[in-house]
Design an enzyme around this catalytic site. Structure first.
Site, PDB file in Angstrom:
ATOM      1  N   ILE A  33     -15.600   4.539  -2.212  1.00 34.16           N
ATOM      2  CA  ILE A  33     -14.750   5.620  -2.698  1.00 34.16           C
ATOM      3  C   ILE A  33     -13.439   5.124  -3.275  1.00 34.16           C
ATOM      4  O   ILE A  33     -12.693   5.899  -3.847  1.00 34.16           O
ATOM      5  CB  ILE A  33     -14.473   6.707  -1.628  1.00 34.16           C
ATOM      6  N   GLY A  34     -13.142   3.875  -3.122  1.00 43.32           N
ATOM      7  CA  GLY A  34     -11.872   3.432  -3.699  1.00 43.32           C
ATOM      8  C   GLY A  34     -11.620   1.956  -3.496  1.00 43.32           C
ATOM      9  O   GLY A  34     -12.402   1.254  -2.870  1.00 43.32           O
ATOM     10  N   GLY A  36      -8.530  -0.581  -2.364  1.00 41.17           N
ATOM     11  CA  GLY A  36      -7.173  -0.712  -1.821  1.00 41.17           C
ATOM     12  C   GLY A  36      -6.605  -2.069  -2.164  1.00 41.17           C
ATOM     13  O   GLY A  36      -7.254  -2.875  -2.830  1.00 41.17           O
ATOM     14  N   THR A  37      -5.397  -2.294  -1.700  1.00 42.10           N
ATOM     15  CA  THR A  37      -4.731  -3.553  -1.988  1.00 42.10           C
ATOM     16  C   THR A  37      -5.490  -4.719  -1.364  1.00 42.10           C
ATOM     17  O   THR A  37      -5.589  -5.790  -1.927  1.00 42.10           O
ATOM     18  CB  THR A  37      -3.306  -3.532  -1.409  1.00 42.10           C
ATOM     19  N   TYR A  38      -6.018  -4.486  -0.162  1.00 41.36           N
ATOM     20  CA  TYR A  38      -6.665  -5.568   0.557  1.00 41.36           C
ATOM     21  C   TYR A  38      -8.180  -5.552   0.461  1.00 41.36           C
ATOM     22  O   TYR A  38      -8.854  -6.424   0.966  1.00 41.36           O
ATOM     23  CB  TYR A  38      -6.264  -5.534   2.030  1.00 41.36           C
ATOM     24  N   GLY A  39      -8.743  -4.514  -0.159  1.00 40.07           N
ATOM     25  CA  GLY A  39     -10.195  -4.466  -0.241  1.00 40.07           C
ATOM     26  C   GLY A  39     -10.682  -3.061  -0.525  1.00 40.07           C
ATOM     27  O   GLY A  39      -9.884  -2.161  -0.804  1.00 40.07           O
ATOM     28  N   GLU A  40     -11.996  -2.907  -0.428  1.00 42.76           N
ATOM     29  CA  GLU A  40     -12.569  -1.629  -0.829  1.00 42.76           C
ATOM     30  C   GLU A  40     -12.541  -0.588   0.291  1.00 42.76           C
ATOM     31  O   GLU A  40     -12.389  -0.921   1.464  1.00 42.76           O
ATOM     32  CB  GLU A  40     -14.039  -1.862  -1.228  1.00 42.76           C
ATOM     33  N   LYS A  56     -11.953   1.322   5.597  1.00 45.51           N
ATOM     34  CA  LYS A  56     -11.142   0.496   4.701  1.00 45.51           C
ATOM     35  C   LYS A  56     -11.349  -0.959   5.080  1.00 45.51           C
ATOM     36  O   LYS A  56     -11.021  -1.369   6.190  1.00 45.51           O
ATOM     37  CB  LYS A  56      -9.679   0.905   4.846  1.00 45.51           C
ATOM     38  N   ASP A 160       5.710   5.116  -0.243  1.00 43.49           N
ATOM     39  CA  ASP A 160       4.824   5.150  -1.402  1.00 43.49           C
ATOM     40  C   ASP A 160       4.097   6.476  -1.508  1.00 43.49           C
ATOM     41  O   ASP A 160       2.877   6.547  -1.558  1.00 43.49           O
ATOM     42  CB  ASP A 160       3.820   3.992  -1.355  1.00 43.49           C
TER      43      ASP A 160
END
Lengths: 324, 187
Positions: A33-34, A36-40, A56, A160
């Site tokens: 679904i997305g 992220g900075t560190y992974g999917e 995550k 953020d």
């Protein structure tokens, strides 16, 4: 989960057992679904309970700091915060990994990724930001401010706030703040896409290089989102930090010692020059909207952070008291 | 993400439902209950008294942790947490007899985790290894050990410590008034 649930609104002292005891094999992956900075991020289902979750993946590389401090801090914060408008971290699982022995007793030497297991939410706010009815907007704004007020009372700055970090569920009834801590990306690949998106919601004090800032930074972002709901387009879509500042000053006026005492001492103040109209004309672009909404946006987007409205005061504003 | 310590909790009804202020008796009762989750396994004390492997590991590890702690001038909570992690780990892990390097790796990892949880300025794990380093470990090895420690502690790193109670008892001793300088200096 063991122990009792902390009362809503109180600091969550309940820990998340049997965290760490399970591996990611306890989940069936449904879809990605997305990113992220560190992974999917994956949608997944708990094989035992059938419950849906968002996983995550935290890819652990061999960085210099060992286990990343940023992630440790995010876990720490998420465990501390317990509020209906803040995403809940359910547990942490590890990938089964491969035994990776360093001389004999290899059972405990594994190398693998970890997964943060969150409650599943349908989509993010970005998806509805440009087509929500006034009553939906009020509903979202109220929940956003409640979640943020809770953070601020507990000395946590989100730093953020943007559409992608606000998650929606329950057919648009429930909003939760997400992505604590990973928000500040130190991208290793030099790409700054993320940076630009965040830029739109970044307050003037940060753009001017302030390192000493407070809750008001989040309120600015909330103000930008509120305005975007009404306008159905981003309020300050800057492409560079310089352009971001000019867009802000164009509507909010140019900062000076009179309207913002101390501003001239900020590191980057000397690099900016007044654009032609320096008077505040933010309200002019909202002349067709609910005046209580515009009043509130006006108080959220005050240049001087110490004068910006707090989440608590915003929740008491006339906008939330009047019915549609 | 900014996170200051302490911080009172107020009574705004925005969360709905009951809210315990940070100094209420209910809050402290909850802390006492949760403290149980952050203690070494049963029988650990006996193991230490018998002077087994845990005992010598613990002594050497604490010795080293204290030296590095004072070298970097870390705060008291990170020292307490490092030892808390160490004790909880030692009490629930079967120590390998022939791996003295692991004792050093464990000390570094416990201190490294504690500083990452509590300190504002955190030296790299490589730089933590400043005293009597018979073994020096690379960051990737420390990361793996940190993971093993966290997993063994069930990711419960935000331990309830005596520090968690100080505010409450100060308040009681002083009948709700802010603590005087003299009282604070005794603590």
């Amino acid at each position: 989960m063991d122990g009792e649930e902390a009362p809503p609104g109180a600091l969550n002292l309940a820990d998340y057992a049997p965290a760490g005891a399970r591996t990611v094999d306890c989940f069936r992956r449904i879809r990605k679904i997305g990113e992220g900075t560190y992974g999917e991020v994956f949608e997944a289902m708990d094989i035992i309970t059938g419950e849906r979750a968002a996983l995550k993946k935290i890819k652990l590389d061999d960085g210099k700091e060992g286990f990343p401090r940023q992630i440790l801090r995010e876990i720490k914060l998420l465990k501390k915060l317990d509020h209906e408008n803040i995403i809940r971290l359910k547990e942490i699982v590890v990938s089964p990994g491969t035994a990776h022995g360093a001389g004999g007793s290899d059972d405990y030497m594994y190398r693998g990724d970890i997964y943060m297991v969150f409650e599943y939410m349908d989509h993010d706010l970005k998806k509805v930001l440009h087509h929500s009815t006034p009553s939906q907007v009020k509903y979202y704004m109220e929940q956003l401010l409640k979640g943020l007020h809770y953070c601020h009372v507990n000395n946590v700055l989100h730093r953020d706030i943007k559409g992608a970090n606000l998650l929606i569920s329950g057919g648009g009834k429930l909003l939760k703040l997400a992505d604590f801590g990973l928000a500040r990306p130190f991208t290793r690949d030099g790409s700054f896409t993320n940076h630009v998106i965040t830029l739109w919601y970044r307050p003037p004090e940060l753009l001017l290089g302030a390192t000493n800032y407070a809750e008001a930074v989040d309120i600015w972002s909330v103000g930008c989102i509120f305005a975007e709901f009404l306008l159905r387009k981003p309020l300050f879509p800057g492409r560079t930090e310089q352009e971001q500042l000019s867009k802000i000053f164009e509507l909010c006026g140019f900062p000076n010692e009179e309207n913002w005492p101390g501003v001239s001492k900020l590191p980057l103040y000397k690099t900016i020059r007044p654009t032609t109209p320096t008077k505040r004309r933010l309200r002019d672009i909202f002349h067709n909207f609910d005046s209580h909404a515009v009043d509130l946006i006006d108080r959220m987007l005050i240049l001087n952070p110490t004068e910006r409205i707090s989440a608590h005061d915003a929740l008491c504003a006339a906008y939330f008291i009047t019915k549609m | 993400l900014g996170c200051g310590g302490g911080g009172g909790f107020d009574f705004f009804g925005f969360g709905g439902g009951a809210v315990f202020p940070i100094d209420s008796d209910e809050f402290v009762a909850l802390l006492v209950e949760k403290e149980m989750d952050h203690q070494p396994q049963r029988g650990y004390l006996e193991k230490l008294e018998l002077g087994g492997l845990e005992c010598s590991w613990r002594k050497d590890a604490i010795d080293w942790i204290c030296k590095v702690h004072s070298y970097y001038n870390f705060g008291p909570l990170s020292l307490y947490l490092a030892v808390n992690y160490l004790d909880r780990f030692l009490s629930s892990f079967n120590l390998p007899h022939d791996e003295s390097w692991m004792q050093q790796l464990l000390s570094v990892s416990c201190l490294s985790l504690a500083t990452k949880m509590e300190e504002t300025v955190v030296p790299l794990p490589m730089d933590l290894q400043v005293f009597d380093a018979e073994y020096v470990f690379e960051a990737r090895h420390i990361k793996r050990m940190e993971l093993i420690v966290m997993k063994t502690l069930k990711w419960r790193l935000q331990a309830v410590t005596p520090f968690s109670f100080i505010g409450y008892f100060l308040d009681k001793f002083n009948e709700g008034k802010p603590p005087s300088y003299t009282l604070a200096s005794w603590c």
